[in-house]
Write an enzyme that holds these catalytic residues in place. Structure first.
Site, PDB file in Angstrom:
ATOM      1  N   CYS A  55       1.073  -1.577  -0.070  1.00 49.67           N
ATOM      2  CA  CYS A  55       0.263   0.033  -0.118  1.00 49.67           C
ATOM      3  C   CYS A  55       0.898   1.536   0.120  1.00 49.67           C
ATOM      4  O   CYS A  55       2.221   1.090   0.666  1.00 49.67           O
ATOM      5  CB  CYS A  55      -1.015  -0.214   0.518  1.00 49.67           C
ATOM      6  SG  CYS A  55      -2.238   1.258   1.193  1.00 49.67           S
ATOM      7  N   CYS A  59       0.193   5.575   6.584  1.00 52.82           N
ATOM      8  CA  CYS A  59      -0.115   5.106   7.909  1.00 52.82           C
ATOM      9  C   CYS A  59       0.960   4.012   9.282  1.00 52.82           C
ATOM     10  O   CYS A  59       1.303   3.361   8.448  1.00 52.82           O
ATOM     11  CB  CYS A  59      -1.688   4.196   8.123  1.00 52.82           C
ATOM     12  SG  CYS A  59      -2.819   4.555   6.311  1.00 52.82           S
ATOM     13  N   CYS A  62       0.505   0.722  10.387  1.00 52.82           N
ATOM     14  CA  CYS A  62       0.327  -0.727   9.480  1.00 52.82           C
ATOM     15  C   CYS A  62       1.078  -1.175   8.521  1.00 52.82           C
ATOM     16  O   CYS A  62       2.047  -0.918   8.640  1.00 52.82           O
ATOM     17  CB  CYS A  62      -0.675   0.294   8.560  1.00 52.82           C
ATOM     18  SG  CYS A  62      -2.349  -1.588   7.081  1.00 52.82           S
ATOM     19  N   CYS A  99     -16.066  -9.476   5.787  1.00 51.31           N
ATOM     20  CA  CYS A  99     -15.818  -8.279   5.262  1.00 51.31           C
ATOM     21  C   CYS A  99     -14.659  -8.543   4.569  1.00 51.31           C
ATOM     22  O   CYS A  99     -13.681  -8.934   4.953  1.00 51.31           O
ATOM     23  CB  CYS A  99     -15.640  -7.667   6.720  1.00 51.31           C
ATOM     24  SG  CYS A  99     -14.618  -5.586   6.441  1.00 51.31           S
ATOM     25  N   CYS A 131     -19.171  -6.980   3.558  1.00 55.09           N
ATOM     26  CA  CYS A 131     -19.172  -5.676   4.045  1.00 55.09           C
ATOM     27  C   CYS A 131     -17.609  -5.847   3.207  1.00 55.09           C
ATOM     28  O   CYS A 131     -16.981  -6.684   2.616  1.00 55.09           O
ATOM     29  CB  CYS A 131     -18.230  -5.743   5.466  1.00 55.09           C
ATOM     30  SG  CYS A 131     -17.516  -4.151   6.427  1.00 55.09           S
ATOM     31  N   CYS A 191     -19.204   1.520   9.436  1.00 56.61           N
ATOM     32  CA  CYS A 191     -18.657   1.039  10.353  1.00 56.61           C
ATOM     33  C   CYS A 191     -17.137   1.909  10.090  1.00 56.61           C
ATOM     34  O   CYS A 191     -16.828   1.386   9.759  1.00 56.61           O
ATOM     35  CB  CYS A 191     -19.017  -0.195   9.318  1.00 56.61           C
ATOM     36  SG  CYS A 191     -17.458  -1.325  10.896  1.00 56.61           S
ATOM     37  N   ARG A 263     -17.310  -3.109  18.156  1.00 59.88           N
ATOM     38  CA  ARG A 263     -16.877  -4.198  17.776  1.00 59.88           C
ATOM     39  C   ARG A 263     -15.600  -4.014  18.853  1.00 59.88           C
ATOM     40  O   ARG A 263     -14.289  -2.867  18.421  1.00 59.88           O
ATOM     41  CB  ARG A 263     -16.883  -4.416  16.159  1.00 59.88           C
ATOM     42  CG  ARG A 263     -15.610  -5.740  15.890  1.00 59.88           C
ATOM     43  CD  ARG A 263     -15.683  -6.533  14.285  1.00 59.88           C
ATOM     44  NE  ARG A 263     -16.666  -5.417  14.109  1.00 59.88           N
ATOM     45  CZ  ARG A 263     -17.552  -5.053  12.972  1.00 59.88           C
ATOM     46  NH1 ARG A 263     -17.129  -4.448  12.458  1.00 59.88           N
ATOM     47  NH2 ARG A 263     -19.257  -4.320  12.819  1.00 59.88           N
TER      48      ARG A 263
HETATM   49  N1  SAM Z   1      -6.251   0.215   3.230  1.00 55.87           N
HETATM   50  C1  SAM Z   1      -8.062   0.832   3.941  1.00 55.87           C
HETATM   51  C2  SAM Z   1      -8.610   1.582   4.728  1.00 55.87           C
HETATM   52  O1  SAM Z   1      -7.055   1.957   5.023  1.00 55.87           O
HETATM   53  O2  SAM Z   1      -9.034   2.122   4.992  1.00 55.87           O
HETATM   54  C3  SAM Z   1      -8.777  -0.544   4.706  1.00 55.87           C
HETATM   55  C4  SAM Z   1      -8.252  -1.617   5.257  1.00 55.87           C
HETATM   56  S1  SAM Z   1      -7.152  -1.027   6.690  1.00 55.87           S
HETATM   57  C5  SAM Z   1      -6.215  -2.247   7.265  1.00 55.87           C
HETATM   58  C6  SAM Z   1      -7.998  -0.644   8.206  1.00 55.87           C
HETATM   59  C7  SAM Z   1      -8.250  -0.406   9.426  1.00 55.87           C
HETATM   60  O3  SAM Z   1      -7.128  -1.479  10.013  1.00 55.87           O
HETATM   61  C8  SAM Z   1      -7.348   0.717   9.542  1.00 55.87           C
HETATM   62  O4  SAM Z   1      -8.054   1.915   9.400  1.00 55.87           O
HETATM   63  C9  SAM Z   1      -7.255   0.499  11.251  1.00 55.87           C
HETATM   64  O5  SAM Z   1      -7.919   0.750  11.484  1.00 55.87           O
HETATM   65  C10 SAM Z   1      -7.206  -1.602  11.317  1.00 55.87           C
HETATM   66  N2  SAM Z   1      -5.999  -1.616  11.558  1.00 55.87           N
HETATM   67  C11 SAM Z   1      -4.391  -1.261  10.365  1.00 55.87           C
HETATM   68  N3  SAM Z   1      -3.640  -1.719  11.142  1.00 55.87           N
HETATM   69  C12 SAM Z   1      -3.476  -2.078  12.192  1.00 55.87           C
HETATM   70  C13 SAM Z   1      -2.828  -2.526  13.265  1.00 55.87           C
HETATM   71  N4  SAM Z   1      -1.766  -2.931  13.764  1.00 55.87           N
HETATM   72  N5  SAM Z   1      -3.514  -2.576  14.658  1.00 55.87           N
HETATM   73  C14 SAM Z   1      -4.673  -1.782  15.033  1.00 55.87           C
HETATM   74  N6  SAM Z   1      -5.765  -1.666  13.985  1.00 55.87           N
HETATM   75  C15 SAM Z   1      -5.048  -1.345  12.309  1.00 55.87           C
HETATM   76  C1  DTB Z   2     -11.321  -2.699  11.630  1.00 53.81           C
HETATM   77  O1  DTB Z   2     -11.511  -1.971  12.108  1.00 53.81           O
HETATM   78  N1  DTB Z   2     -10.265  -3.607  12.102  1.00 53.81           N
HETATM   79  C2  DTB Z   2      -9.851  -3.893  11.816  1.00 53.81           C
HETATM   80  C3  DTB Z   2     -11.082  -4.810   9.960  1.00 53.81           C
HETATM   81  N2  DTB Z   2     -11.221  -2.821  11.067  1.00 53.81           N
HETATM   82  C4  DTB Z   2     -10.353  -4.061   8.531  1.00 53.81           C
HETATM   83  C5  DTB Z   2      -9.061  -4.829  10.769  1.00 53.81           C
HETATM   84  C6  DTB Z   2      -7.347  -4.949  12.253  1.00 53.81           C
HETATM   85  C7  DTB Z   2      -6.390  -5.467  11.443  1.00 53.81           C
HETATM   86  C8  DTB Z   2      -5.136  -5.500  11.758  1.00 53.81           C
HETATM   87  C9  DTB Z   2      -4.079  -5.782  11.537  1.00 53.81           C
HETATM   88  C10 DTB Z   2      -4.186  -6.515  10.895  1.00 53.81           C
HETATM   89  O2  DTB Z   2      -4.303  -8.109  10.770  1.00 53.81           O
HETATM   90  O3  DTB Z   2      -2.743  -6.867   9.749  1.00 53.81           O
HETATM   91 FE1  SF4 Z   3      -2.720   1.126   3.600  1.00 53.41          FE
HETATM   92 FE2  SF4 Z   3      -2.747   0.466   5.961  1.00 53.41          FE
HETATM   93 FE3  SF4 Z   3      -3.570   3.006   5.866  1.00 53.41          FE
HETATM   94 FE4  SF4 Z   3      -5.299   1.066   4.701  1.00 53.41          FE
HETATM   95  S1  SF4 Z   3      -4.793   1.299   6.742  1.00 53.41           S
HETATM   96  S2  SF4 Z   3      -4.115   2.691   3.555  1.00 53.41           S
HETATM   97  S3  SF4 Z   3      -4.192  -1.297   4.290  1.00 53.41           S
HETATM   98  S4  SF4 Z   3      -1.187   1.561   5.071  1.00 53.41           S
END
Ligand code: SAM
Ligand code: DTB
Ligand code: SF4
Length: 332
Positions: A55, A59, A62, A99, A131, A191, A263
């Site tokens: 990506c 973030c 992430c 989802c 979702c 959500c 959640r």
């Molecule tokens: N790329 C899309 C976005 O950012 O909206 C969808 C996928 S993204 C991984 C969805 C959500 O996962 C993020 O907004 C964040 O709240 C959660 N998330 C990602 N990495 C995480 C982590 N290491 N710990 C907790 N939540 C995480």
């Molecule tokens: C949300 O609030 N938590 C989920 C889902 N929406 C997409 C994602 C959590 C991701 C945690 C890190 C991972 O497994 O990569």
């Molecule tokens: Fe990309 Fe992760 Fe950010 Fe979603 S949360 S936009 S997957 S870097």
């Protein structure tokens, strides 16, 4: 209309709620939870990463941001058949919401999006609430997803507007709010929640809850994630989110948005059953099930089933809101 459901919360009121002594806060949240929801019921959602890694966003939490060396490989968009067979397995294991997540900054109008629309259609036809979480959406893309049968769209605010630029610089808070508005206007269930443990202050958490609870309509689901610290990301060494802070966030969210599904999301592998039970008591009524979230571990279906047995909880059925609505229409 009940005075419990409000969209005009003042920041100071939220602060007062958030700062209530913990057990009193949990009691108040539990009381409202009982008034508006079936407290024996927990929504079981399954997540699948349909497009992993690579990506472009930054973030800071992430594992899928290409700029951090996290060991998560890039995987192209999965095939529709593979996604549908995973969804069927999740359904057989008792999950009612499926989802699909993609490591995209935003949706582009291309063949991949067309394939996602096909997946949405297929999962919907299986009788599950479907979702997606695919990044930013235009109004037209939201409408296409709605037409394909999308039930809900996940798009988190993650933290407060003030703290946002410390965590993400490649898009703005307003971009997030715009997508949420596009989703809402397409008639798709919203959500939206956040993460604790990003290094934010209590004030930031209160601000985020204020933004969520003063949206024109409350999100139907509010995921509260505890940061899963990922080696290689800027937040790799953050202190583990405090369980009492998690309980406080859940309870405050429950009081501010009594009817929402709150959640208990990422972070459950680090929590004991007793700690999760406190979260359910405080108003959480939804979880992600299955041994993987998107890229990180999660408790297994079997572990969660055992927890449900122990706590006397049962999975919520799919499309319950609609069924209740139809039932009321017939009775009138
Ligand atoms: N790329 C899309 C976005 O950012 O909206 C969808 C996928 S993204 C991984 C969805 C959500 O996962 C993020 O907004 C964040 O709240 C959660 N998330 C990602 N990495 C995480 C982590 N290491 N710990 C907790 N939540 C995480
Ligand atoms: C949300 O609030 N938590 C989920 C889902 N929406 C997409 C994602 C959590 C991701 C945690 C890190 C991972 O497994 O990569
Ligand atoms: Fe990309 Fe992760 Fe950010 Fe979603 S949360 S936009 S997957 S870097």
């Amino acid at each position: 209309m009940s005075t419990d459901i409000r969209n005009n919360w003042q920041l100071q009121e939220i602060k007062t709620i958030y700062q209530t002594p913990l057990l009193e806060l949990v009691f108040r949240a539990a009381t409202l939870h009982r008034k508006y929801n079936d407290t024996a019921e927990v929504q079981v959602c399954t997540l699948l990463s349909i497009k992993t890694g690579g990506c472009s966003e930054d973030c800071a939490y992430c594992p899928q941001a290409s700029r951090y060396d996290t060991g998560v490989g890039v995987q192209a968009l999965l095939k529709k058949e593979d996604v549908l067979s995973y969804a069927q397995k999740a359904k057989d294991a008792g999950s009612t919401r499926f989802c699909m997540g993609a490591a995209w900054r935003e949706v582009r109008d291309n063949r991949d999006f067309d394939r996602v629309l096909e997946m949405v259609k297929g999962v919907n036809e299986m009788g599950m609430e479907v979702c997606c979480t695919l990044g930013m959406l235009t109004a037209e893309q939201a409408q296409k997803l709605a037409d394909a049968g999308l039930y809900a769209y996940n798009h988190n605010l993650d933290t407060s507007k003030e703290h946002y630029s410390e965590i993400i610089t490649t898009r703005t808070y307003n971009d997030r709010l715009q997508t949420l508005d596009n989703v809402r206007k397409a008639g798709v269930s919203v959500c939206c929640g956040g993460i604790i443990g990003l290094g934010e202050t209590h004030e930031d958490r209160i601000q985020m809850l204020h933004t969520l609870s003063t949206l024109p309509e409350h999100p139907e689901s509010v995921p509260i994630n505890a940061l899963v610290p990922i080696p290689g990301t800027p937040l790799a060494n953050n202190k583990k989110a405090d369980i009492w802070d998690m309980v406080r966030m859940i309870a405050t969210a429950r009081i501010l948005m009594p009817k929402a599904m709150v959640r208990l999301s990422a972070g459950r592998t680090e929590m004991s059953i007793a700690e999760q039970a406190l979260c359910f008591m405080a108003g959480a009524n939804s979880i992600f099930a299955g041994d993987k979230l998107l890229t990180t571990p999660n408790p297994s279906f079997d572990e969660d089933n055992a927890m449900f047995q122990l706590l006397g909880l049962a999975p919520r059925t799919a499309f319950k809101e609609e069924k209740q609505y139809l039932h009321e229409m017939v009775e009138v």
